[in-house]
Design an enzyme around this catalytic site. Structure first.
Site, mmCIF file in Angstrom:
data_model
loop_
_atom_site.group_PDB
_atom_site.id
_atom_site.type_symbol
_atom_site.label_atom_id
_atom_site.label_comp_id
_atom_site.label_asym_id
_atom_site.label_seq_id
_atom_site.Cartn_x
_atom_site.Cartn_y
_atom_site.Cartn_z
ATOM 1 N N HIS A 45 -3.688 -5.420 5.258
ATOM 2 C CA HIS A 45 -4.216 -4.360 4.275
ATOM 3 C C HIS A 45 -5.176 -4.777 3.168
ATOM 4 C CE1 HIS A 45 -0.251 -4.612 1.800
ATOM 5 N NE2 HIS A 45 -1.361 -5.066 1.096
ATOM 6 N N ASN A 68 -0.511 -7.959 6.450
ATOM 7 C CA ASN A 68 -0.779 -7.482 7.546
ATOM 8 C C ASN A 68 -2.154 -6.815 7.560
ATOM 9 O OD1 ASN A 68 -0.704 -5.086 5.614
ATOM 10 N ND2 ASN A 68 0.879 -4.065 6.670
ATOM 11 N N ASP A 79 -5.604 0.379 -6.831
ATOM 12 C CA ASP A 79 -4.304 1.191 -6.333
ATOM 13 C C ASP A 79 -3.067 1.020 -7.451
ATOM 14 O OD1 ASP A 79 -3.727 -1.564 -5.852
ATOM 15 O OD2 ASP A 79 -3.279 -1.529 -4.026
ATOM 16 N N GLU A 115 -2.851 0.619 4.868
ATOM 17 C CA GLU A 115 -2.075 -0.191 5.788
ATOM 18 C C GLU A 115 -2.594 -0.001 7.118
ATOM 19 O OE1 GLU A 115 0.125 -1.594 4.693
ATOM 20 O OE2 GLU A 115 1.702 -0.795 3.611
HETATM 21 C C1 GLP Z 1 -0.408 -5.508 -2.647
HETATM 22 C C2 GLP Z 1 -1.479 -5.015 -3.076
HETATM 23 C C3 GLP Z 1 -2.828 -5.322 -2.713
HETATM 24 C C4 GLP Z 1 -2.796 -6.864 -2.848
HETATM 25 C C5 GLP Z 1 -1.949 -7.355 -1.659
HETATM 26 C C6 GLP Z 1 -1.749 -8.765 -1.576
HETATM 27 O O1 GLP Z 1 0.457 -4.842 -1.628
HETATM 28 N N1 GLP Z 1 -1.455 -3.512 -3.145
HETATM 29 O O2 GLP Z 1 -3.726 -4.676 -3.621
HETATM 30 O O3 GLP Z 1 -3.972 -7.309 -2.257
HETATM 31 O O4 GLP Z 1 -0.496 -6.757 -2.160
HETATM 32 O O5 GLP Z 1 -0.892 -9.187 -2.651
HETATM 33 P P1 GLP Z 1 -0.923 -10.966 -2.902
HETATM 34 O O6 GLP Z 1 -2.025 -11.360 -3.635
HETATM 35 O O7 GLP Z 1 0.340 -11.121 -3.888
HETATM 36 O O8 GLP Z 1 -0.585 -11.798 -1.593
#
Ligand code: GLP
Length: 243
Positions: A138, A136, A67, A143
């Site tokens: 995702h 959440n 992404d 989402e």
């Molecule tokens: C972001 C990214 C995701 C990632 C998620 C969790 O929103 N788009 O790809 O997995 O957050 O992030 P973290 O690893 O910092 O908890």
């Protein structure tokens, strides 16, 4: 699903790096699906270390990223393009032309998303997709409520994700409100999936995602239906799971 329990974040990073290393060693021209966020930072530095020790060669590896924020330029330190260079690409011998982050600088959302999907297809699909898990549930930026049939598409980020990701920005208003993300269908087409999760804050969503019902309300729950998923979590993140 294969669940690997790590003692802490360092252990998790080494164990996850082992899996990616094995993929690169066994198939030197593999296609890696890569992720951003804080969870994979440690595993990327393990991979860099192993490359520097001469144990890994990325010269034939291709990568596609999950992404990217819509509208951030490549030199913006919060863009995922920048993140990947800083945390991985510039430290290893992957050929820059073989790395593909969705083009957040392309204002035409449809064009950017179709292009990313086409790249994945032209590379023959993803051998190993790395994922983090949002608070959440995702994955990528899919989402809650996103259809399981979606391919790469443009999403409006939820308030909770904007809030969660604001920790990386100077202020809340700086967080982009939209992103381009591989869809659930794109992710599910990957031949193998590796998901890394750490910390107490993720314990509840890890439990819901992997031991609860499969529902679009918890996007990661679809992974229960993928034939080759490995979850590497630290003790805190796995603390509510019946293991
Ligand atoms: C972001 C990214 C995701 C990632 C998620 C969790 O929103 N788009 O790809 O997995 O957050 O992030 P973290 O690893 O910092 O908890």
């Amino acid at each position: 699903m294969n669940i690997i329990k790590a003692t802490d974040y360092n252990d998790l990073s080494r164990k996850a790096a082992n899996i990616i290393s094995a993929q690169v060693i066994m198939k030197p021209d593999c296609v890696l699906g890569l992720a951003t966020g804080s969870s994979p930072v440690g595993l990327y530095s393990c991979l860099v270390e192993r490359y520097k020790q001469g144990d890994l060669d990325f010269s034939r590896v291709k990568s596609v990223n999950l992404d990217e924020y819509r509208g951030l330029t490549h030199d913006n330190s919060q863009s995922y393009y920048y993140f990947m260079n800083e945390n991985l690409f510039k430290h290893i011998n992957i050929i820059p032309e073989n790395t593909h982050v969705p083009d957040g600088t392309e204002p035409d959302a449809r064009k950017a998303c179709e292009q990313h999907e086409q790249i994945i297809q032209s590379l023959g699909g993803i051998d190993l997709q790395l994922l983090g898990l949002g608070n959440n549930g995702h994955i990528g930026f899919n989402e809650p409520g996103t259809g399981f049939e979606e391919l790469t598409h443009c999403v409006a980020l939820t308030k909770s994700t904007i809030q969660a990701n604001s920790r990386f920005f100077d202020k809340l208003e700086d967080v982009p409100t939209e992103a381009y993300t591989m869809g659930i269908k794109t992710i599910m087409r990957a031949r193998k999936i590796l998901i890394v999760v750490n910390g107490k804050g993720k314990a509840d969503i890890v439990h819901k995602s992997f031991f609860g019902p499969v529902t679009t309300e918890v996007p990661a729950s679809i992974l229960q239906l993928h034939p080759d998923v490995t979850l590497v979590g630290d003790e805190e993140a796995l603390s509510l799971c019946p293991l």
